[in-house]
Design an enzyme around this catalytic site. Structure first.
Site: not given
Ligand code: ATR
Length: 288
Positions: A71, A108, A135, A19, A158, A92, A250
């Site tokens: 990033k 951020d 991230g 956006l 996590n 960012n 957010g």
């Molecule tokens: P961002 O930069 O938006 O944080 P990212 O770095 O891809 O994106 O991180 C995504 C987050 O969502 C991670 O903490 C991921 O958990 P994993 O490290 O175990 O992959 C979490 N996430 C994504 N899908 C998930 C799911 N189905 N259940 C639990 N956590 C999930």
């Protein structure tokens, strides 16, 4: 395309749902600035070339935002980092100076804190819980560890527990993370006793996504903050509302980080009327 038009934009992959063009092009129109903000979807193998071109006199890109997954990856291409970006370890926002130096900022972290301030949420001595260690979690954790109004604790869960260790090890090399505690299960977050729950995972973006939290853990003394803003109300936020919790998505963080980016590019404070227009278009477009 007029290649001599002053250009700003966002690099990432994917970026098509961003956006930021809407928000910044609204600001340029309000400010009467002849500039445009574009999407730059970039594959990782194209990053080097993109940054080489950015330094050329013929390039009219004067500022950038950076989103997933770059990033951290952009840092080696920059000439310097502002102190906060240095401590967060992620950029960012990039400013191209008059002498074509590239300076990295992180908006951020202060954007998130500005939104919490708007919500009148004082972080001092608060018990904070975070879902996710990707991230987005990085900037938030660093921000929460750096503020003088120190929270009491930050618990993080996590799905892939090893990623929390890696993330914290990295942040701890630059920031005092002594209040941060990784936990192995959602139950160990102690959400029942927490003042703030932040979802930084992508769960809730897609319809039918499961929720990591059981309703019985939520309560009326907690602020549930979901970084997702589209949909405006994730299942987590719906559930939180039903328990009487305060909720936020957010969009506020997106708005505040955008204002701060614009101020870095322009080198001026943005007037309230312009800010209000930027906020209004974001609210409008996510109000389905
Ligand atoms: P961002 O930069 O938006 O944080 P990212 O770095 O891809 O994106 O991180 C995504 C987050 O969502 C991670 O903490 C991921 O958990 P994993 O490290 O175990 O992959 C979490 N996430 C994504 N899908 C998930 C799911 N189905 N259940 C639990 N956590 C999930």
């Amino acid at each position: 395309m007029d290649s001599h038009q002053t250009t700003y934009g966002i690099i990432g992959y994917p970026v098509k749902h961003s956006l930021s063009p809407l928000m910044h092009n609204t600001a340029f129109a309000e400010l009467g600035v002849d500039a445009t903000y574009k999407l730059f979807p970039l594959k990782e193998e194209d990053l080097k070339n993109f940054f080489e071109n950015l330094r050329k006199e013929s390039n009219f890109i004067f500022g950038l935002n950076v989103t997933v997954p770059y990033k951290e990856k952009v840092i080696p291409y920059l000439d310097s980092l502002a102190p906060l970006a240095q401590r967060v370890g992620a950029v960012n926002t990039i400013v191209r100076t008059k002498d074509r130096k590239l300076v990295g900022y992180n908006t951020d972290a202060p954007g998130f804190l500005a939104h919490l301030a708007e919500l009148k949420f004082n972080l001092k001595d608060k018990r904070i819980t975070i879902l996710g260690a990707g991230g987005s979690a990085r900037a938030l954790i660093a921000a929460l560890c750096l503020i003088p109004e120190r929270p009491q604790s930050i618990r993080i869960y996590n799905r892939t527990s090893s990623k929390i260790g890696d993330l914290l090890k990295d942040i701890a090399s630059r920031v005092d993370t002594s209040i941060v505690e990784p936990v192995m299960s959602v139950d160990d977050l102690n959400i029942e006793l927490a003042d703030l729950l932040i979802n930084t995972t992508s769960l809730g973006l897609k319809e039918g996504d499961p929720c990591l939290i059981d309703e019985h853990l939520l309560h009326s003394n907690i602020l549930v903050y979901d970084l997702i803003y589209n949909p405006r109300e994730t299942p987590l936020l719906k559930m939180a509302k039903a328990t009487g919790a305060q909720t936020a998505n957010g969009l506020g963080m997106l708005y505040y980080q955008g204002i701060l980016s614009l101020q870095h590019w322009a080198g001026i404070q943005v007037q309230e009327e312009v800010k209000n227009k930027m906020r209004a278009v974001l609210e409008e477009v996510t109000n389905d």
